[in-house]
Motif scaffolding. Structure first.
Motif, mmCIF file in Angstrom:
data_model
loop_
_atom_site.group_PDB
_atom_site.id
_atom_site.type_symbol
_atom_site.label_atom_id
_atom_site.label_comp_id
_atom_site.label_asym_id
_atom_site.label_seq_id
_atom_site.Cartn_x
_atom_site.Cartn_y
_atom_site.Cartn_z
ATOM 1 N N ARG A 1 8.185 66.799 64.245
ATOM 2 C CA ARG A 1 7.373 66.415 65.548
ATOM 3 C C ARG A 1 7.307 65.023 65.333
ATOM 4 N N THR A 2 7.223 64.173 64.309
ATOM 5 C CA THR A 2 6.956 62.780 64.305
ATOM 6 C C THR A 2 8.274 62.082 64.711
ATOM 7 N N LYS A 3 9.501 62.793 64.614
ATOM 8 C CA LYS A 3 10.682 62.165 65.234
ATOM 9 C C LYS A 3 10.736 62.575 66.714
ATOM 10 N N ASN A 4 10.348 63.870 67.167
ATOM 11 C CA ASN A 4 10.994 64.148 68.297
ATOM 12 C C ASN A 4 9.836 64.651 69.383
ATOM 13 N N GLN A 5 8.722 64.523 68.878
ATOM 14 C CA GLN A 5 7.612 65.096 69.872
ATOM 15 C C GLN A 5 7.524 64.620 70.991
ATOM 16 N N ASP A 6 7.261 65.490 72.162
ATOM 17 C CA ASP A 6 7.025 65.077 73.673
ATOM 18 C C ASP A 6 5.968 66.002 74.001
ATOM 19 N N LEU A 7 4.696 65.692 74.225
ATOM 20 C CA LEU A 7 3.525 66.547 74.651
ATOM 21 C C LEU A 7 3.948 67.155 76.052
ATOM 22 N N SER A 8 4.811 66.698 76.780
ATOM 23 C CA SER A 8 5.216 67.561 78.041
ATOM 24 C C SER A 8 5.698 68.670 77.757
ATOM 25 N N ASN A 9 6.330 68.890 76.876
ATOM 26 C CA ASN A 9 7.198 70.102 76.227
ATOM 27 C C ASN A 9 6.855 70.321 74.688
ATOM 28 N N PRO A 10 5.816 70.458 74.201
ATOM 29 C CA PRO A 10 5.579 70.415 72.693
ATOM 30 C C PRO A 10 6.388 71.534 72.046
ATOM 31 N N ALA A 11 6.870 71.160 70.997
ATOM 32 C CA ALA A 11 7.571 72.036 69.963
ATOM 33 C C ALA A 11 7.399 71.738 68.616
ATOM 34 N N ASN A 12 7.749 72.861 67.727
ATOM 35 C CA ASN A 12 7.708 72.699 66.385
ATOM 36 C C ASN A 12 5.997 72.800 65.945
ATOM 37 N N LEU A 13 5.163 73.521 66.479
ATOM 38 C CA LEU A 13 3.770 73.493 66.207
ATOM 39 C C LEU A 13 3.444 74.936 65.866
ATOM 40 N N LEU A 14 2.400 75.062 65.129
ATOM 41 C CA LEU A 14 1.754 76.194 64.628
ATOM 42 C C LEU A 14 0.506 75.955 65.422
ATOM 43 N N THR A 15 0.116 76.901 66.273
ATOM 44 C CA THR A 15 -0.964 76.818 67.303
ATOM 45 C C THR A 15 -1.987 78.052 67.338
ATOM 46 N N ILE A 16 -3.056 77.929 67.738
ATOM 47 C CA ILE A 16 -3.946 79.119 68.122
ATOM 48 C C ILE A 16 -3.629 79.711 69.222
ATOM 49 N N ALA A 17 -3.528 81.187 69.131
ATOM 50 C CA ALA A 17 -2.711 81.983 70.227
ATOM 51 C C ALA A 17 -3.735 82.044 71.204
ATOM 52 N N ASP A 18 -2.989 82.337 72.423
ATOM 53 C CA ASP A 18 -3.761 82.737 73.256
ATOM 54 C C ASP A 18 -4.385 84.183 73.282
ATOM 55 N N GLU A 19 -5.804 84.591 73.555
ATOM 56 C CA GLU A 19 -6.302 85.874 73.480
ATOM 57 C C GLU A 19 -5.607 86.935 74.129
ATOM 58 N N THR A 20 -5.177 86.445 75.451
ATOM 59 C CA THR A 20 -4.427 87.545 76.438
ATOM 60 C C THR A 20 -3.007 87.999 75.535
ATOM 61 N N ASP A 21 -2.291 86.956 75.062
ATOM 62 C CA ASP A 21 -1.168 87.264 74.475
ATOM 63 C C ASP A 21 -1.416 88.354 73.109
ATOM 64 N N ILE A 22 -2.392 87.889 72.476
ATOM 65 C CA ILE A 22 -2.661 88.961 71.275
ATOM 66 C C ILE A 22 -3.040 90.113 71.602
ATOM 67 N N LEU A 23 -3.899 90.233 72.771
ATOM 68 C CA LEU A 23 -4.211 91.568 73.055
ATOM 69 C C LEU A 23 -2.989 92.457 73.708
ATOM 70 N N ASN A 24 -2.012 91.781 74.584
ATOM 71 C CA ASN A 24 -0.966 92.505 74.909
ATOM 72 C C ASN A 24 0.201 92.980 73.600
ATOM 73 N N ILE A 25 0.131 91.941 72.595
ATOM 74 C CA ILE A 25 0.905 92.475 71.525
ATOM 75 C C ILE A 25 0.126 93.589 70.612
ATOM 76 N N GLU A 26 -1.102 93.747 70.622
ATOM 77 C CA GLU A 26 -1.607 94.866 70.008
ATOM 78 C C GLU A 26 -1.713 96.167 70.733
ATOM 79 N N LYS A 27 -1.504 96.048 72.109
ATOM 80 C CA LYS A 27 -1.375 97.304 72.948
ATOM 81 C C LYS A 27 -0.060 97.650 72.797
ATOM 82 N N ARG A 28 1.018 97.103 72.296
ATOM 83 C CA ARG A 28 2.255 97.574 72.277
ATOM 84 C C ARG A 28 2.767 97.855 70.978
#
Length: 349
Positions: A206-233
């Protein structure tokens, strides 16, 4: 009129006369290293003159980066030079940054004409948008590659920029860092410690290449809707589900000799979508019968899937299997006895 020593004047003549690219590079290196701090304006005169009239054409373009580095923010003396640069096809790309640095907001209208000019290369038009976005903190570059050379014509948000122009070029708020879990900084459980170690590994990228317009290589708190959809499946093992909730990989790519073409580690936002081509055919909109329904693909290395077996959940975890793609049929082999073991390997021992 600059008062310069004879050695610097001699060096200028050598730069003007040199036709060998390798030797020219060494002369420029000498010029910058020895004189940039003490004779900045004269060095800039040498460089800008070469950018206009130099014999080695590709070096006229290369020198723009050095010129931009040497000029100061808002240094009006060089506005005219950069205004000329953006009219020269071979110099426009980097000339955009020089014009913004020296002329600031006053350059917006000229740059908008560049991005609207369909006769120019897409990369140049995209560069104008990218540079305007960074300078104004407006999200015209959102979710697009960091390098505008990879943009497509349909990525150019021209109408949006024209509306912004009509409204007086208002500054934006910029991008905010995606939210991360506090335990990455103060890990206690085994999962937290492994995730924290992986995060530190990704931080170097991230230090070398991070661009917050299109962030990458991050471990983030998931969106609750995404988790709900996963748990349904699926009913996922607790260790993996917790990982997705608290440390959902955001465009994580592990560059390692161990994995063919690197490893893509999926996050909560794309886990379901990533099953396409493995367990689900998006063209026919049907499941693929040959795929074991108990295998959820959580990563891939060059399209070789890494799957968690949800039929073997034990003590909040499950084994990871992998197979080589493109062989006509899937032949899965045990890769790791648990998700935590797999994650530990990715994070590095």
């Amino acid at each position: 009129m600059f008062m310069t020593d004879k050695n610097l004047q001699k060096l200028r003549l050598q730069i003007i006369d040199e036709t060998d690219g390798g030797k020219f590079s060494k002369l420029i290196e000498k010029l910058l290293k020895k004189y940039a701090s003490t004779d900045r304006e004269y060095v800039l005169e040498i460089l800008t003159d070469y950018a206009k009239n130099g014999q080695i054409l590709h070096w006229r373009n290369f020198l723009l980066n050095d010129i931009i580095e040497l000029v100061n923010e808002g240094e009006a003396n060089y506005v005219e030079f950069f205004e000329w640069c953006v009219t020269q096809p071979e110099l426009t790309y980097w000339g955009i940054d020089g014009l913004l640095k020296t002329n600031g907001r006053k350059s917006f209208s000229a740059l908008i004409e560049i991005l609207k000019n369909e006769s120019l290369k897409t990369s140049i038009r995209a560069k104008a948008i990218k540079s305007i976005s960074v300078f104004s903190k407006q999200p015209f570059d959102r979710e697009l590659p960091k390098d505008p050379g990879h943009w497509k014509v349909e990525d150019l948000r021209i109408e949006e920029i024209e509306t912004w122009q009509k409204n007086g070029f208002q500054d934006g708020e910029g991008y905010t860092q995606p939210k991360t879990h506090i335990s990455l900084e103060n890990p206690k459980t085994e999962l937290e410690k492994i995730a924290s170690k992986l995060n530190k590994k990704l931080e170097a990228q991230r230090t070398k290449n991070q661009d917050l317009s299109n962030p990458a290589n991050l471990l983030t708190i998931a969106d609750e809707t995404d988790i709900l959809n996963i748990e349904k499946r699926w009913k996922l093992p607790e260790n993996y589900l917790t990982f997705l909730k608290n440390y959902s990989p955001l465009k994580v790519f592990i560059n390692s000799r161990k994995y063919f073409q690197g490893l893509h580690l999926y996050g909560a936002s794309d886990l379901i979508k990533r099953q396409e081509g493995y367990s689900f055919n998006p063209v026919t909109n049907k499941t693929i019968d040959e795929w074991p329904e108990n295998f959820v693909v959580i990563a891939d290395a060059g399209a070789d899937p890494y799957c968690i077996d949800i039929n073997q959940i034990k003590e909040n975890d499950a084994p990871i299997y992998t197979s080589i793609h493109g062989n006509g049929e899937w032949k899965f082999e045990l890769y790791a006895d648990s998700f935590l073991t797999f994650l530990k390997e990715i994070a590095g021992r």
